[in-house]
Design an enzyme around this catalytic site. Structure first.
Site, PDB file in Angstrom:
ATOM      1  N   LYS A  76      -8.922  39.651  38.131  1.00  0.00           N
ATOM      2  CA  LYS A  76      -9.067  39.366  39.571  1.00  0.00           C
ATOM      3  C   LYS A  76      -8.319  38.053  39.828  1.00  0.00           C
ATOM      4  O   LYS A  76      -8.824  36.972  39.565  1.00  0.00           O
ATOM      5  CB  LYS A  76     -10.552  39.217  39.903  1.00  0.00           C
ATOM      6  CG  LYS A  76     -10.946  39.622  41.315  1.00  0.00           C
ATOM      7  CD  LYS A  76     -10.304  38.834  42.427  1.00  0.00           C
ATOM      8  CE  LYS A  76     -10.968  37.505  42.699  1.00  0.00           C
ATOM      9  NZ  LYS A  76     -10.184  36.683  43.660  1.00  0.00           N
TER      10      LYS A  76
ATOM     11  N   CYS B 105      -5.551  21.403  36.302  1.00  0.00           N
ATOM     12  CA  CYS B 105      -6.934  21.054  35.953  1.00  0.00           C
ATOM     13  C   CYS B 105      -6.964  19.775  35.123  1.00  0.00           C
ATOM     14  O   CYS B 105      -7.899  18.989  35.220  1.00  0.00           O
ATOM     15  CB  CYS B 105      -7.603  22.194  35.215  1.00  0.00           C
ATOM     16  SG  CYS B 105      -6.625  22.777  33.844  1.00  0.00           S
TER      17      CYS B 105
END
Ligand code: NAD
Length: 487
Positions: free
Chosen positions: A172, A279
């Site tokens: 996804k 990140c």
């Protein structure tokens, strides 16, 4: 036309009505639409993955390895087309997306071999008539939920080890950057139908349906702390295995012996790569007071000279941010810091010559402290807030004064400082003199609220394997310690 999803080896727009518009962050224009899938489409994808599992797990590891090498080769062959799509939907400069493609292909090659080589181990038995095996087995269907900042790479870090371990997958992608992932239908086209499926949709609809399906045995998620926490709550009822790679607030310590000719561009790159939307972006800089004046002046000058522009322009250093809400968060943190006494040396605004696109100038701040949100919460934008320190102990304490523990960086050639840094800093990845370099063989992940589990390396394969212990007594006689006790 709506770009189709990929379920059970075939393109489909699914059964759910509704589409998601994908924007070019450099122009704010709609590029394409993708299906806004909901639970029925996710169920169809999980059906396919579940049905494909029995054969995929039994496929000899050598054959699986060849198929995964082929995925890697197709990623390499399609580098230019996929990197272009990544730039158009995510905004990163093309050069950074070509790198992303190279790293993603390397990850599939790495796990192709790792999967071929590793099945568990033999351990010493208690008696000589026994065999003891530690068996590593796939879970079944894995749900891979991916963010927008490295759509292909963070997919690869999950899907390559999951497949190598014998699992099947439903991917996804982020609703902001689904196009490059949907284009992977070609890359995975040679795998048996159902082994890899791709569904697009919003997190609360498609993502959550994947978490809720009891046949999905593992959720491998990269994204924000807030979403990770929510997924953990939703998955708790099923005691589902979770692998969470969440946010960060990485510190960069610059020691007094650092070579500023290297440290200035090194820190700037670590903080500004992908407009600070990594990140492991450097989000806090701690510079020794003896070199701080020179460092601050030079990095502000350096950041001011970087070229802001669309990612497709080969002269661009820093592209747009991915969306308006992400830029608004950066603007709010900078404004708050300034209101509390911080000083902007460069940046701190949208570029006046770029009225369209989610651009924000590289921003260097001093006069910051740990009471400010910009030093405590994830910023995820092109900011370089700098504090000074006197003793190295103080720098270590400041680096550890965070709820996050993803990565941390240091510039020094002093071995004693390096030792203290790697022993005391609470972060999953530590870089000394080479910011942000990944190594497929080196585990990557966070301590504290940056997540749980590790991607890459042997650890990254184990996240997708159950451990079984087989105890086999091949003589199988009655044992003297059984009943009756009072013989
Ligand atoms: P996000 O949490 O908004 O979304 C990530 C993914 O989760 C998307 O695909 C989204 O659709 C999906 N999602 C959202 N709500 C969901 C729900 N209720 N159930 C299931 N899925 C849901 O994150 P983002 O804005 O796309 O990405 C940025 C964040 O990712 C930053 O916080 C960044 O630090 C983090 N990140 C972490 C790493 C790491 O390795 N630790 C790497 C890259 C990015």
């Amino acid at each position: 036309m709506t770009r189709p999803m990929w379920i059970n080896g075939a393109p489909t727009t699914g059964v759910t009505d509704g589409v998601i518009e994908v924007h070019d962050p450099a122009t704010e224009e709609v590029i394409e639409t993708v299906p806004a899938a909901d639970a029925p489409d996710v169920t169809a994808a999980v059906d396919a993955a579940h049905a494909a599992f029995a054969d995929w797990r039994r496929m000899p590891a050598g054959e699986r390895a060849e198929l995964l090498h082929r995925v890697a080769n197709q990623l390499t062959a399609q580098t230019e087309a996929l990197a272009t799509l990544l730039t158009r939907e995510g905004g990163k400069p093309l050069v950074e997306n070509r790198d992303e493609m190279g790293w993603s292909a390397a990850c599939f090659h790495y796990y192709a071999e790792m999967g071929r080589n590793s099945r568990g181990r033999v351990i010493p038995s208690v008696e000589s008539s026994q065999l003891n095996l530690v068996l590593k087995e796939p879970y079944g269907v894995v749900g891979a939920i991916v963010p927008w900042n490295y759509p292909i790479l963070l997919m690869a870090w999950k899907v390559a080890p999951a497949l190598a371990a014998g699992n099947t997958v439903v991917i996804k992608p982020s609703e902001m950057t689904p196009l490059s992932t949907l284009a992977l239908a070609d890359v995975f086209g040679h795998l048996p139908p159902g082994v890899v499926n791709i569904v697009t949709g919003y997190g609360r609809a498609a993502g959550e349906a994947l978490v809720l399906d009891p046949r999905v045995r593992v959720i491998a998620f990269t994204g924000s702390l807030e979403t990770g926490r929510h997924i953990a709550r939703v998955a708790a009822d099923q005691v589902k295995k979770l692998h969470l790679e969440l946010g960060g607030k990485d510190a960069f310590i610059v020691a007094e012996d650092a070579d500023l000719d290297v440290a200035v561009p090194g820190v700037a790159w670590a903080a500004l790569l992908n407009a600070g939307q990594v990140c492991t972006s450097t989000e806090r800089v701690y510079v020794h007071e003896s070199v701080a004046p020179a460092f601050v002046e030079r990095i502000a000058d350096y950041a001011r000279r970087l070229r802001l522009g669309p990612g497709m322009d080969p002269t661009t250093d820093v592209g747009p941010m991915v969306g308006a809400t992400y830029r608004a968060k950066v603007e709010a943190q900078v404004a708050e810091a300034v209101a509390q006494g911080a000083r902007i040396l460069t940046g701190g605004q949208r570029p006046p010559d770029r009225p369209r696109g989610y651009f924000y100038e590289p921003t260097v701040l001093t006069g910051v402290n740990h009471s400010m949100r910009i030093m405590r919460e994830e910023t995820f934008g092109p900011t370089i807030p700098i504090m000074t320190y006197r003793a190295f102990d103080e720098a270590i304490s400041l680096a550890n004064d965070s709820p996050f523990g993803l990565g941390a960086n240091l510039y020094t050639n002093d071995a004693r400082k390096v030792k203290q840094f790697y022993e005391e800093v609470q972060a999953g990845t530590l870089w000394v003199n080479d910011p942000l370099t990944d190594n497929d063989a080196g585990p990557f992940g966070g301590m504290k609220m940056s997540g749980m589990g590790r991607e890459l390396g042997e650890e990254g394969l184990d996240e997708f394997r159950e451990t079984k212990h087989l105890h086999w007594d091949f003589e199988g006689g009655a044992k003297p310690w059984w009943y009756p006790y009072g013989k």
